[in-house]
Design a protein around this motif. Structure first.
Motif, PDB file in Angstrom:
ATOM      1  N   ASN A  96     -20.234 -31.184 -30.939  1.00  0.00           N
ATOM      2  CA  ASN A  96     -18.927 -31.040 -30.651  1.00  0.00           C
ATOM      3  C   ASN A  96     -18.326 -30.334 -32.076  1.00  0.00           C
ATOM      4  O   ASN A  96     -18.422 -31.065 -33.069  1.00  0.00           O
ATOM      5  CB  ASN A  96     -18.238 -32.611 -30.671  1.00  0.00           C
ATOM      6  CG  ASN A  96     -18.553 -33.132 -29.300  1.00  0.00           C
ATOM      7  OD1 ASN A  96     -18.110 -32.875 -28.425  1.00  0.00           O
ATOM      8  ND2 ASN A  96     -19.558 -34.090 -29.541  1.00  0.00           N
ATOM      9  N   ILE A  97     -17.698 -29.209 -31.948  1.00  0.00           N
ATOM     10  CA  ILE A  97     -17.362 -28.386 -33.146  1.00  0.00           C
ATOM     11  C   ILE A  97     -16.078 -28.070 -32.952  1.00  0.00           C
ATOM     12  O   ILE A  97     -15.293 -27.969 -31.855  1.00  0.00           O
ATOM     13  CB  ILE A  97     -18.325 -27.209 -33.195  1.00  0.00           C
ATOM     14  CG1 ILE A  97     -19.685 -27.626 -33.183  1.00  0.00           C
ATOM     15  CG2 ILE A  97     -17.941 -26.328 -34.296  1.00  0.00           C
ATOM     16  CD1 ILE A  97     -20.670 -26.487 -32.409  1.00  0.00           C
ATOM     17  N   GLY A  98     -15.281 -28.185 -34.125  1.00  0.00           N
ATOM     18  CA  GLY A  98     -13.882 -27.781 -34.228  1.00  0.00           C
ATOM     19  C   GLY A  98     -13.748 -26.427 -35.173  1.00  0.00           C
ATOM     20  O   GLY A  98     -13.999 -26.290 -36.250  1.00  0.00           O
ATOM     21  N   LEU A  99     -13.030 -25.686 -34.507  1.00  0.00           N
ATOM     22  CA  LEU A  99     -12.821 -24.155 -34.744  1.00  0.00           C
ATOM     23  C   LEU A  99     -11.166 -23.772 -34.996  1.00  0.00           C
ATOM     24  O   LEU A  99     -10.693 -24.215 -33.882  1.00  0.00           O
ATOM     25  CB  LEU A  99     -13.616 -23.151 -34.550  1.00  0.00           C
ATOM     26  CG  LEU A  99     -15.135 -23.399 -34.540  1.00  0.00           C
ATOM     27  CD1 LEU A  99     -15.948 -22.275 -33.633  1.00  0.00           C
ATOM     28  CD2 LEU A  99     -15.496 -23.181 -35.787  1.00  0.00           C
ATOM     29  N   MET A 100     -10.666 -23.045 -35.857  1.00  0.00           N
ATOM     30  CA  MET A 100      -9.617 -22.485 -35.918  1.00  0.00           C
ATOM     31  C   MET A 100      -9.511 -21.325 -34.959  1.00  0.00           C
ATOM     32  O   MET A 100     -10.553 -20.647 -34.853  1.00  0.00           O
ATOM     33  CB  MET A 100      -8.754 -22.531 -37.113  1.00  0.00           C
ATOM     34  CG  MET A 100      -8.756 -23.688 -38.045  1.00  0.00           C
ATOM     35  SD  MET A 100      -8.053 -23.265 -39.557  1.00  0.00           S
ATOM     36  CE  MET A 100      -9.046 -21.740 -40.291  1.00  0.00           C
ATOM     37  N   LEU A 136      -8.416 -34.675 -38.631  1.00  0.00           N
ATOM     38  CA  LEU A 136      -8.332 -36.090 -38.017  1.00  0.00           C
ATOM     39  C   LEU A 136      -9.496 -36.392 -37.024  1.00  0.00           C
ATOM     40  O   LEU A 136      -9.917 -37.382 -37.354  1.00  0.00           O
ATOM     41  CB  LEU A 136      -6.998 -36.084 -37.190  1.00  0.00           C
ATOM     42  CG  LEU A 136      -6.732 -37.665 -36.641  1.00  0.00           C
ATOM     43  CD1 LEU A 136      -6.655 -38.580 -37.829  1.00  0.00           C
ATOM     44  CD2 LEU A 136      -5.526 -37.639 -36.091  1.00  0.00           C
ATOM     45  N   GLN A 137      -9.762 -35.429 -36.388  1.00  0.00           N
ATOM     46  CA  GLN A 137     -10.882 -35.422 -35.181  1.00  0.00           C
ATOM     47  C   GLN A 137     -12.073 -35.823 -36.120  1.00  0.00           C
ATOM     48  O   GLN A 137     -13.309 -36.375 -35.624  1.00  0.00           O
ATOM     49  CB  GLN A 137     -11.012 -34.594 -34.395  1.00  0.00           C
ATOM     50  CG  GLN A 137      -9.659 -34.591 -33.327  1.00  0.00           C
ATOM     51  CD  GLN A 137      -9.929 -33.558 -32.306  1.00  0.00           C
ATOM     52  OE1 GLN A 137     -10.846 -33.486 -31.316  1.00  0.00           O
ATOM     53  NE2 GLN A 137      -8.933 -32.518 -32.029  1.00  0.00           N
ATOM     54  N   VAL A 138     -12.596 -34.841 -37.163  1.00  0.00           N
ATOM     55  CA  VAL A 138     -13.641 -35.058 -37.837  1.00  0.00           C
ATOM     56  C   VAL A 138     -13.784 -36.521 -38.635  1.00  0.00           C
ATOM     57  O   VAL A 138     -14.686 -37.123 -38.670  1.00  0.00           O
ATOM     58  CB  VAL A 138     -13.778 -34.069 -38.818  1.00  0.00           C
ATOM     59  CG1 VAL A 138     -15.044 -34.110 -39.903  1.00  0.00           C
ATOM     60  CG2 VAL A 138     -13.895 -32.627 -38.406  1.00  0.00           C
ATOM     61  N   GLN A 139     -12.515 -36.977 -39.015  1.00  0.00           N
ATOM     62  CA  GLN A 139     -12.440 -38.050 -39.839  1.00  0.00           C
ATOM     63  C   GLN A 139     -12.995 -39.247 -38.730  1.00  0.00           C
ATOM     64  O   GLN A 139     -13.343 -40.259 -39.126  1.00  0.00           O
ATOM     65  CB  GLN A 139     -10.947 -38.602 -40.371  1.00  0.00           C
ATOM     66  CG  GLN A 139     -10.662 -37.627 -41.575  1.00  0.00           C
ATOM     67  CD  GLN A 139      -9.316 -37.817 -42.066  1.00  0.00           C
ATOM     68  OE1 GLN A 139      -8.396 -37.659 -41.218  1.00  0.00           O
ATOM     69  NE2 GLN A 139      -9.201 -38.204 -43.423  1.00  0.00           N
ATOM     70  N   ASN A 140     -12.343 -39.133 -37.445  1.00  0.00           N
ATOM     71  CA  ASN A 140     -12.675 -40.097 -36.505  1.00  0.00           C
ATOM     72  C   ASN A 140     -14.016 -39.870 -36.017  1.00  0.00           C
ATOM     73  O   ASN A 140     -14.486 -40.487 -34.908  1.00  0.00           O
ATOM     74  CB  ASN A 140     -11.796 -40.135 -35.447  1.00  0.00           C
ATOM     75  CG  ASN A 140     -10.297 -40.802 -35.948  1.00  0.00           C
ATOM     76  OD1 ASN A 140     -10.275 -41.406 -36.929  1.00  0.00           O
ATOM     77  ND2 ASN A 140      -9.192 -40.167 -35.547  1.00  0.00           N
ATOM     78  N   CYS A 141     -14.875 -39.000 -36.406  1.00  0.00           N
ATOM     79  CA  CYS A 141     -16.391 -38.684 -35.733  1.00  0.00           C
ATOM     80  C   CYS A 141     -16.265 -38.269 -34.442  1.00  0.00           C
ATOM     81  O   CYS A 141     -17.256 -38.332 -33.483  1.00  0.00           O
ATOM     82  CB  CYS A 141     -17.149 -39.899 -35.990  1.00  0.00           C
ATOM     83  SG  CYS A 141     -17.351 -40.509 -37.679  1.00  0.00           S
ATOM     84  N   VAL A 142     -14.988 -37.619 -33.630  1.00  0.00           N
ATOM     85  CA  VAL A 142     -15.146 -37.206 -32.456  1.00  0.00           C
ATOM     86  C   VAL A 142     -15.722 -35.965 -32.488  1.00  0.00           C
ATOM     87  O   VAL A 142     -16.367 -35.198 -31.749  1.00  0.00           O
ATOM     88  CB  VAL A 142     -13.603 -36.821 -32.233  1.00  0.00           C
ATOM     89  CG1 VAL A 142     -13.370 -36.105 -30.730  1.00  0.00           C
ATOM     90  CG2 VAL A 142     -13.067 -38.320 -32.237  1.00  0.00           C
ATOM     91  N   LEU A 143     -15.607 -34.984 -33.730  1.00  0.00           N
ATOM     92  CA  LEU A 143     -16.017 -33.644 -34.176  1.00  0.00           C
ATOM     93  C   LEU A 143     -17.377 -33.900 -35.010  1.00  0.00           C
ATOM     94  O   LEU A 143     -17.193 -34.692 -36.267  1.00  0.00           O
ATOM     95  CB  LEU A 143     -15.457 -32.600 -34.535  1.00  0.00           C
ATOM     96  CG  LEU A 143     -14.145 -32.276 -33.476  1.00  0.00           C
ATOM     97  CD1 LEU A 143     -13.081 -31.295 -34.501  1.00  0.00           C
ATOM     98  CD2 LEU A 143     -14.611 -31.726 -32.281  1.00  0.00           C
TER      99      LEU A 143
END
Length: 305
Positions: A96-100, A136-143
């Protein structure tokens, strides 16, 4: 997971969230269960790790020290577990990856094509968003990780520089400006400028650059829609300032007039953020390597900021 590791994980959650209730929600436990685990640790150490009050919990100096050691232990455990599991199979799993939008335009497609070809048994989920939501999603380990503009840091995160890319002025294709030529914004000011809203990390960086270099704005339009901003600029005499990595068009015909900002150069540091209590999985590491290669290849289109 052993009781000792479970104790550490719940302690880390309580430390980062400053709340037993929120920690319980994060770790799929009960508030009373978190409280019992913390009490067991405190009884074992014979020292208080938190001070309780009506607003939540505050770590003691002993709690601060224990947190840093717990992070090291949890990361070491995850590293050891991954090393052992790697003997059982090749690279597979879910990431699960987060990108702008900065990274999804231009960099993402070739990265996905290469990764899927090399690791067809991996499931991939890419979330596009602005830095605050991704953080926030990285902090919560969603990403597993995200790429965001550099910021001072936050509790529960590890970060490192991913790439430095120049900021560029984007204008309509038929602009009077010469495409690709470095530009001093004072030479064309006052300018009509489309900017993201103040919730966007880049807004403050852009305004600081403009004010410190005496660049005047004729009119300002706020748009938190990257594609909408580009479409508007393409149809008008307005401009926007975007990271060069997302405007490094290689195909022809070109869609916009793009000019690296100079005198002085204006650059953007993009960083990788990941949860401090975890290590990247093998699939996430493989994806990140390809993403980095593709990003640096595109970024070579521009002079160094």
């Amino acid at each position: 997971m052993s009781d000792n590791l479970r104790d550490m994980k719940l302690f880390v959650a309580a430390y980062e969230e400053r709340s037993f209730t929120t920690a319980a929600e994060r770790e799929h436990a009960t508030q009373s269960g978190v409280s019992q685990h913390i009490r067991k640790l405190e009884d074992s150490f014979r020292v208080k790790l938190f001070v309780r009050d009506t607003g939540g919990v505050v770590p003691t100096p002993a709690g601060d020290q224990y947190y840093h050691h717990c992070i090291e232990v949890l990361r070491a455990h995850a590293t050891a577990e991954r090393a052992v599991r790697s003997f059982g199979h090749g690279i597979e799993g879910a990431i699960n990856i987060g990108l702008m939008p900065t990274m999804t335009r231009g960099v993402l497609a070739p990265t996905l094509a290469r990764f899927i070809n090399e690791h067809p048994n991996c499931a991939i989920r890419v979330v596009e968003g602005f830095s605050a939501a991704l953080t926030l999603q990285v902090q919560n380990c969603v990403l597993d990780f995200a790429i965001v503009p550099a910021f001072p840091g936050a509790l529960g995160l590890r970060s490192r520089l991913f790439i430095r890319t120049p900021e560029v002025l984007v204008s309509a294709k038929h602009s009077d400006l010469k495409h690709g030529q470095p530009i001093d914004l004072r030479d064309i000011s006052p300018i009509k400028l489309v900017l993201p809203s103040k919730v966007n990390t880049r807004r403050n960086l852009i305004e600081t650059y403009l004010s410190s270099n005496s660049i005047q704005i004729d009119k300002l339009l706020e748009l938190d829609a990257m594609l909408g901003s580009l479409d508007f600029v393409a149809r008008t005499d307005w401009h926007c300032i975007l990271p060069g990595i997302m405007m490094a068009e290689t195909g022809k015909p070109r869609s916009f007039t793009v000019n690296p900002i100079a005198n002085p150069p204006f650059g953007l540091d993009l960083i990788l953020i990941e949860p401090s209590r975890r290590v990247l999985s093998a699939p996430a590491t493989a994806f990140l390597e390809i993403l980095s290669e593709e990003a640096h290849q595109l970024n070579q289109r521009w002079p160094r900021a």
